[in-house]
Design a protein around this motif. Structure first.
Motif, mmCIF file in Angstrom:
data_model
loop_
_atom_site.group_PDB
_atom_site.id
_atom_site.type_symbol
_atom_site.label_atom_id
_atom_site.label_comp_id
_atom_site.label_asym_id
_atom_site.label_seq_id
_atom_site.Cartn_x
_atom_site.Cartn_y
_atom_site.Cartn_z
ATOM 1 N N GLN A 35 -10.067 14.839 4.529
ATOM 2 C CA GLN A 35 -9.266 15.225 3.421
ATOM 3 C C GLN A 35 -7.862 14.994 2.715
ATOM 4 O O GLN A 35 -8.686 14.742 1.912
ATOM 5 N N SER A 54 -5.465 13.182 1.436
ATOM 6 C CA SER A 54 -5.488 12.274 0.787
ATOM 7 C C SER A 54 -6.381 11.510 -0.023
ATOM 8 O O SER A 54 -6.479 10.693 -0.516
ATOM 9 N N GLU A 55 -7.812 11.659 0.871
ATOM 10 C CA GLU A 55 -8.991 11.172 0.108
ATOM 11 C C GLU A 55 -9.450 12.080 -1.463
ATOM 12 O O GLU A 55 -10.626 11.722 -1.790
ATOM 13 N N ARG A 115 -2.906 2.274 9.138
ATOM 14 C CA ARG A 115 -2.772 3.408 8.200
ATOM 15 C C ARG A 115 -3.597 3.079 7.262
ATOM 16 O O ARG A 115 -2.616 2.491 6.728
ATOM 17 N N ASP A 116 -4.852 3.957 6.841
ATOM 18 C CA ASP A 116 -5.025 3.327 5.412
ATOM 19 C C ASP A 116 -6.641 4.791 5.693
ATOM 20 O O ASP A 116 -6.348 5.192 6.617
ATOM 21 N N ALA A 117 -7.443 4.458 5.293
ATOM 22 C CA ALA A 117 -8.847 6.194 4.586
ATOM 23 C C ALA A 117 -9.286 5.692 6.362
ATOM 24 O O ALA A 117 -10.496 6.418 6.912
ATOM 25 N N THR A 146 -6.570 8.403 10.547
ATOM 26 C CA THR A 146 -5.744 8.627 9.536
ATOM 27 C C THR A 146 -4.802 10.114 10.338
ATOM 28 O O THR A 146 -4.081 11.159 10.513
ATOM 29 N N SER A 166 -2.250 -1.519 7.363
ATOM 30 C CA SER A 166 -3.923 -1.929 6.714
ATOM 31 C C SER A 166 -4.595 -2.163 7.240
ATOM 32 O O SER A 166 -5.027 -3.209 7.080
ATOM 33 N N GLY A 209 -9.424 8.670 12.922
ATOM 34 C CA GLY A 209 -10.219 8.833 11.530
ATOM 35 C C GLY A 209 -11.653 8.765 11.624
ATOM 36 O O GLY A 209 -12.383 9.070 12.449
ATOM 37 N N TYR A 210 -11.671 7.389 10.309
ATOM 38 C CA TYR A 210 -12.925 7.582 9.834
ATOM 39 C C TYR A 210 -13.796 6.443 9.437
ATOM 40 O O TYR A 210 -14.246 5.712 8.660
ATOM 41 N N HIS A 266 -16.127 3.181 6.889
ATOM 42 C CA HIS A 266 -15.961 2.171 6.979
ATOM 43 C C HIS A 266 -16.120 0.876 7.046
ATOM 44 O O HIS A 266 -15.491 -0.258 7.958
#
Length: 437
Positions: A196, A198-199, A252-254, A257, A278, A297-298, A302
């Motif tokens: 992404q 953002s990453e 909303r964070d890694a 997304t 977050s 997201g992923y 995490h």
């Protein structure tokens, strides 16, 4: 102001459409053109790159999931105060499912529906004059889809460019530039596609390099001139998904997304307020919100941090005692009891639903989905059918005891079976909702 618009298509995925689109978006923005990006199909990653290139939110337009009236409504919104729309095709230009006319999910549907020409990106690596045969096929395959010009991508040399380009121009199709092979222009990928925006480390610098390459290699004036005025009839948001609440707590964070831009825009237009938080920062949803949404997201990347985020987990449990919580895909995984990561390590999740998921025992699930809801939830009422998409490698290895949230079918109506879970105020599914039918 009437914007001009152009579809950027290709014979297949991997031809370089995204890099060309991002580079062109930034190159035109450098010129002072008010340019906007649109991605066809259900890909929720590429609109983030379009936004990074233009500093204006991107948009998905999906001709299978969205009724024509909704397509027109959203497209006109994106064209507001714009001078140029660049619409990036998913997969190959004509790739979709067997469906009713102009409802296949292919970018060619939008070319017909909106009367837009196509800029064809041809990856000429491993061929030369044969590229003209491919171009000829595109120009004659569908008389309602006009191929305005083409770009040669990944040419190996000036001689390669001349052999390919001369052959294509001999069939009457203009070539508006050639991009020589350059590994530094390739965007990095992971299991669900591109990493992404953002990453991406130094994302803006990479976009600048892409824009430099487009300016050096392509005739931007000819590309602008190839676009048609985007003057389409008004549409209607009637089939858009309504906001799930007045104040929406949005993870909303890694790890969370994947939210379609049109959903966020539609919620706010309807008067809802979005309150981000977050989970990775161990934040809980605000207690003054009336619904919580955990997007995809992923989380598998995490899982350890999410398992250790006690304030998030406890706060979400308290929230769910009295208010709705909904999770899509990655959010659904986090609502379960446990998540097994790629290394086989098991991490405790929130336990608000009873299923367990694994990323170690992977299986790809990909395709359009029609979900008939078995109970009320954030995406609709009992008995309603919602159209959307599923794309994940994780799988449920322990289904748990919760009743399913929906019965799902694929894009052409073949029954797949029960999906997701529902317990009290908590609902979740691997299915990403896009629009009503």
């Amino acid at each position: 102001m009437t914007a001009r618009a152009l579809i950027i298509g290709a014979p297949r995925s991997g031809s370089g459409k995204t890099s060309v689109t991002i580079g062109l978006l930034r190159a035109f923005a450098r010129r002072g053109v008010k340019v906007r990006g649109i991605k066809t199909g259900p890909d929720y990653i590429d609109p983030g790159f379009h936004e990074a290139a233009t500093h204006v939110p991107g948009l998905n337009l999906d001709s299978w999931a969205m009724a024509p009236d909704l397509l027109r409504y959203l497209a006109r919104q994106q064209a507001d105060d714009a001078e140029l729309l660049l619409i990036e095709s998913a997969m190959g230009l004509f790739d979709g499912i067997v469906s009713e006319k102009n409802r296949s999910g292919a970018a060619s549907d939008l070319a017909r529906l909106f009367g837009l020409p196509v800029l064809l990106v041809l990856d000429v690596s491993g061929q030369s004059q044969t590229a003209a045969a491919i171009a000829y096929g595109f120009t004659h395959y569908d008389p309602q889809v006009k191929i305005a010009a083409c770009i040669l991508n990944r040419a190996g040399s000036e001689r390669h460019r001349k052999l390919s380009g001369d052959a294509i121009e001999a069939i009457g199709l203009p070539v508006v530039g050639t991009i020589l092979r350059d590994p530094t222009l390739i965007l990095p990928e992971r299991h669900l596609g591109l990493v992404q925006a953002s990453e991406h480390p130094e994302m803006d610098a990479h976009i600048e390099r892409l824009a430099d390459a487009m300016e050096a290699s392509l005739d931007l004036d000819a590309i602008y001139a190839a676009a048609n005025p985007f003057d389409i009839p008004p549409g209607s948001p009637a089939k858009a998904l309504p906001p799930p609440g007045q104040r929406i707590a949005l993870a909303r964070d890694a790890a969370f997304t994947f939210l379609y831009p049109h959903l966020m825009r539609g919620w706010r237009e309807a008067g809802a307020e979005v309150v981000p938080f977050s989970p990775l920062a161990d934040e809980a949803p605000s207690t003054d919100c009336d619904v919580c949404w955990l997007p995809g997201g992923y989380p598998e990347l995490h899982a350890g941090r999410l398992a250790a985020a006690e304030n998030f987990r406890e706060g979400l449990k308290r929230f769910a005692e009295t208010k709705p919580v909904h999770g899509e895909c990655g959010g659904y995984m986090v609502l379960g009891e446990a998540l097994e990561d790629a290394d086989g390590a098991t991490h405790a999740m929130t336990g608000l639903l009873s299923h367990r998921t694994s990323f170690a025992k992977r299986k790809m699930n990909l395709g359009y989905r029609q979900a008939r809801l078995l109970g009320p939830c954030a995406i609709g009422q009992k008995g309603e059918t919602v159209r959307g998409h599923e794309f994940h490698y994780a799988r449920v290895f322990c289904p748990g005891t919760d009743p399913p949230l929906a019965m799902i079918a694929d894009g052409i109506g073949n029954e797949i079976g029960p999906s997701g879970g529902w317990r009290g105020n908590v609902t979740g599914t691997f299915f990403h909702a896009i629009a009503g039918i």
